[in-house]
Design a protein around this motif. Structure first.
Motif, PDB file in Angstrom:
ATOM      1  N   VAL A 119     -25.460-131.934   8.931  1.00 52.74           N
ATOM      2  CA  VAL A 119     -24.382-132.735   8.076  1.00 52.74           C
ATOM      3  C   VAL A 119     -24.771-133.198   6.853  1.00 52.74           C
ATOM      4  N   TRP A 120     -25.911-133.725   6.545  1.00 50.66           N
ATOM      5  CA  TRP A 120     -26.418-133.907   5.240  1.00 50.66           C
ATOM      6  C   TRP A 120     -26.703-132.608   4.377  1.00 50.66           C
ATOM      7  N   GLY A 121     -26.981-131.511   5.010  1.00 51.32           N
ATOM      8  CA  GLY A 121     -27.323-130.270   4.146  1.00 51.32           C
ATOM      9  C   GLY A 121     -25.819-129.741   3.778  1.00 51.32           C
ATOM     10  N   SER A 122     -24.793-129.965   4.700  1.00 52.89           N
ATOM     11  CA  SER A 122     -23.391-129.549   4.383  1.00 52.89           C
ATOM     12  C   SER A 122     -22.856-130.226   3.157  1.00 52.89           C
ATOM     13  N   THR A 123     -23.057-131.618   3.100  1.00 51.86           N
ATOM     14  CA  THR A 123     -22.528-132.517   2.142  1.00 51.86           C
ATOM     15  C   THR A 123     -23.295-132.055   0.931  1.00 51.86           C
ATOM     16  N   CYS A 124     -24.364-131.802   1.008  1.00 56.73           N
ATOM     17  CA  CYS A 124     -25.318-131.265  -0.228  1.00 56.73           C
ATOM     18  C   CYS A 124     -24.440-130.029  -0.911  1.00 56.73           C
ATOM     19  N   VAL A 125     -23.762-129.224  -0.232  1.00 63.86           N
ATOM     20  CA  VAL A 125     -22.910-128.107  -0.623  1.00 63.86           C
ATOM     21  C   VAL A 125     -21.822-128.676  -1.522  1.00 63.86           C
ATOM     22  N   GLY A 126     -21.502-129.686  -1.069  1.00 65.05           N
ATOM     23  CA  GLY A 126     -20.253-130.369  -1.925  1.00 65.05           C
ATOM     24  C   GLY A 126     -20.677-130.872  -3.148  1.00 65.05           C
ATOM     25  N   CYS A 127     -21.952-131.353  -3.129  1.00 63.82           N
ATOM     26  CA  CYS A 127     -22.492-131.919  -4.280  1.00 63.82           C
ATOM     27  C   CYS A 127     -22.792-130.855  -5.281  1.00 63.82           C
ATOM     28  N   LEU A 128     -23.236-129.702  -4.852  1.00 61.22           N
ATOM     29  CA  LEU A 128     -23.586-128.609  -5.685  1.00 61.22           C
ATOM     30  C   LEU A 128     -21.948-128.320  -6.475  1.00 61.22           C
ATOM     31  N   VAL A 129     -21.106-127.780  -5.643  1.00 60.76           N
ATOM     32  CA  VAL A 129     -19.766-127.552  -6.063  1.00 60.76           C
ATOM     33  C   VAL A 129     -19.005-128.574  -7.221  1.00 60.76           C
ATOM     34  N   PHE A 130     -19.294-129.738  -6.660  1.00 66.04           N
ATOM     35  CA  PHE A 130     -18.622-130.762  -7.475  1.00 66.04           C
ATOM     36  C   PHE A 130     -19.409-130.884  -8.956  1.00 66.04           C
ATOM     37  N   THR A 131     -20.650-130.700  -8.988  1.00 63.50           N
ATOM     38  CA  THR A 131     -21.369-130.700 -10.235  1.00 63.50           C
ATOM     39  C   THR A 131     -20.850-129.543 -10.938  1.00 63.50           C
ATOM     40  N   TYR A 132     -20.783-128.226 -10.461  1.00 62.80           N
ATOM     41  CA  TYR A 132     -20.460-127.291 -11.209  1.00 62.80           C
ATOM     42  C   TYR A 132     -19.122-127.320 -11.777  1.00 62.80           C
ATOM     43  N   PHE A 133     -18.296-127.608 -11.234  1.00 57.80           N
ATOM     44  CA  PHE A 133     -17.071-127.732 -11.788  1.00 57.80           C
ATOM     45  C   PHE A 133     -16.454-129.095 -12.555  1.00 57.80           C
ATOM     46  N   PHE A 134     -16.998-130.060 -12.273  1.00 53.67           N
ATOM     47  CA  PHE A 134     -16.609-131.634 -12.864  1.00 53.67           C
ATOM     48  C   PHE A 134     -17.707-132.273 -13.669  1.00 53.67           C
ATOM     49  N   VAL A 135     -19.061-132.098 -13.723  1.00 56.34           N
ATOM     50  CA  VAL A 135     -19.811-132.623 -14.255  1.00 56.34           C
ATOM     51  C   VAL A 135     -20.231-132.100 -15.721  1.00 56.34           C
TER      52      VAL A 135
END
Length: 526
Positions: free
Chosen positions: A470-486
């Protein structure tokens, strides 16, 4: 794990290095308060005396076999761990009126008093009083988590703003490490002192922070915001170690005044304005801060720091308190490295590196845990698998410590405009604590073995080590969010960050171009 600045500029231009160190050292104790409390409750709920005092007794011996048949119900475990985060959620929301009405300095002092009251209540042996004490302590921590980095960012030299604000996260890790050391020293005490001593030590942290802040100057930017020009001049004089009538102080005051005038022209700001995309795209900035803080919690890091001791114990590790100390040492050492990289490598790049490293480490922990890491029918454990599990948990913590730990606080302290910064920051930090509460409350139901069918049994998912999928999958979300929004904000003053959002060439965050910063450089590099 779980601050954010409210400033008109990127810190003080010509601040005295000595004052910067002193100010940062005292203010960073706000992180120690939270980190120490997190580590303390995680170890206390595994102590025999604490379980005998607040837990339940299982006459069958099926539960609490290593703690005299005393155990903590899943519902109570969820409550006692997560209730602090519920308090911090409301404390973070209250930080706006506290910070803008009382001030950064005196707001922190008052927050320390609230925290101390909560600590005192936790020394009682009644369950209800203990829980209420944790909630009140959470109110203090929530206030401090906003006000401390707010104060740091407004008073820090702009060229090392990322380093100094990042010290808040370093202080959290030091607090957790200190808690692990104290808990390991008192865990075998045969009476209430086993858990009362670690809790009572928190009075010292509150006293140092509150007493130290009394000696420090108020934020000059807050004073200018309130129209107290003479007081702001004196505060700047202390911070820059320059005469109050010097050219350096005059230039700094003029810069702050210009920024205040520019933003006051936008009119009075409400919470609704935080979500409106006007010239400065405040809606985008607020949602970026809220989501960034949420993703920081969704990395799963607090699973280790809230439940690490009980998790390692259930994995068959003989002395989970020692392993907890090891993970806290890794967290602290790597955070020291991480805060030095913020102004060198850059915020955005560190977040991408950290998310990628965490997801790989967590998937490896999960895969090893469900294959060769399972205990045998006779209760035997695979020592090699245990070592791999511990090693990659440490890698996971290391990647978090150099990236999402400190950087999330730095970015959310930089991206908001002055007239909305206190409100937007309180919303972002409240998001952190809300996710912290939700994860802290839900984790026992995800991880603990189900006791359904037994007296007072509770149905749970019983994921155990599988929760790392579960935590590994949420880190995928962290990667995608950073790439597009930060965006990358390294080397920019807070005024330049305002221009970044104001002058971006498209409504899409992935195409922001900073046209007014030095060298007209692109802040998103795809």
């Amino acid at each position: 794990m779980a601050g954010g600045p409210t400033t008109t500029a990127g810190g003080v231009s010509n601040a005295s290095l000595a004052w910067a160190i002193i100010m940062s050292a005292f203010a960073a104790f706000g992180g120690i308060l939270y980190g120490y409390d997190t580590g303390t409750i995680g170890g206390a709920i595994a102590m025999p005396d604490w379980l005998e005092t607040f837990g339940s007794f299982d006459p069958t011996g099926a539960l609490g076999a290593t703690t005299g048949n005393h155990y903590l119900k899943t519902s109570n475990k969820s409550l006692v761990v997560s209730i602090l985060s519920a308090g911090t959620f409301f404390g973070a929301l209250f930080a706006y009126p506290m910070g803008d009405m009382v001030g950064r300095k005196w707001g922190i002092v008052a927050s320390c008093a609230v925290f101390a009251l909560g600590v005192g209540l936790q020394l009682d042996v009644k369950w209800a009083t203990f829980v209420v004490g944790r909630f009140i302590a959470g109110l203090g921590v929530g206030l401090i988590s906003c006000l401390v980095p707010m104060y740091q960012s407004e008073c820090a030299p702009k060229n090392i703003r990322g380093l100094i604000v990042g010290l808040y996260q370093l202080a959290i890790t030091i607090g957790a490490l200190l808690a692990a050391i104290v808990l390991n020293s008192t865990k075998d005490f045969p009476n209430h002192n086993a858990w009362r001593i670690p809790i009572a030590i928190q009075f010292a942290w509150a006293s140092i922070l509150g007493g130290g802040m009394i000696l420090l100057p108020e934020s000059p930017r807050f004073l200018m915001y309130k129209g107290r020009v003479d007081s702001a001049r004196k505060a700047l004089s202390r911070l820059t170690n320059a005469p109050a009538d010097s050219a350096a102080v005059d230039a700094e005051l003029h810069e702050i005044e210009l920024a205040l005038h520019a933003e006051s022209s936008l009119g009075h700001a409400s919470y609704l304005d935080c979500f409106r995309n006007g010239p400065y795209r405040n809606g985008l900035r607020t949602w970026t801060g809220i989501c960034l803080q949420g993703w920081q919690q969704l990395t799963g890091i607090n699973f280790i720091f809230y439940y690490g001791t009980t998790f390692f114990s259930s994995a068959g590790i003989k002395n989970p308190f020692i392993i907890t100390i090891i993970t806290d040492v890794v967290n602290t050492v790597m955070t020291v490295i991480g805060v030095q990289l913020i102004d060198r490598v850059g915020r955005r790049r560190l977040l991408l590196i950290g998310a990628a490293g965490m997801l790989l480490s967590e998937y490896i922990v999960a895969i090893v845990g469900v294959t060769v890491g399972q205990a045998g029918a006779d209760g035997s454990v695979n020592l090699s698998a245990q070592r791999v599990l511990i090693a990659f948990v440490c890698f996971y913590i290391a990647f978090f410590a150099i990236s999402w730990g400190p950087v999330a606080w730095v970015i959310t302290g930089e991206i908001f405009s002055l007239n909305l910064r206190a409100k937007s920051m309180s919303l972002a930090v409240a998001s952190n604590w809300l996710w912290n509460f939700g994860i802290g409350y839900a984790t026992p139901y995800l991880v603990d073995p189900s006791t359904k069918g037994q007296p007072n049994g509770v149905a749970t998912a019983g994921l155990g080590v599988k929760v790392f999928f579960v935590w590994g999958s949420t880190c995928v979300g962290c990667l995608v969010f950073t790439y597009f929004f930060v965006p990358e904000t390294k080397g920019l003053s807070l005024e330049q960050i305002d221009l970044l959002y104001k002058n971006s060439t498209s409504e899409l965050p992935s195409s922001f171009i900073l046209v007014s910063a030095p060298a007209d450089r692109r802040v998103f590099s795809f």
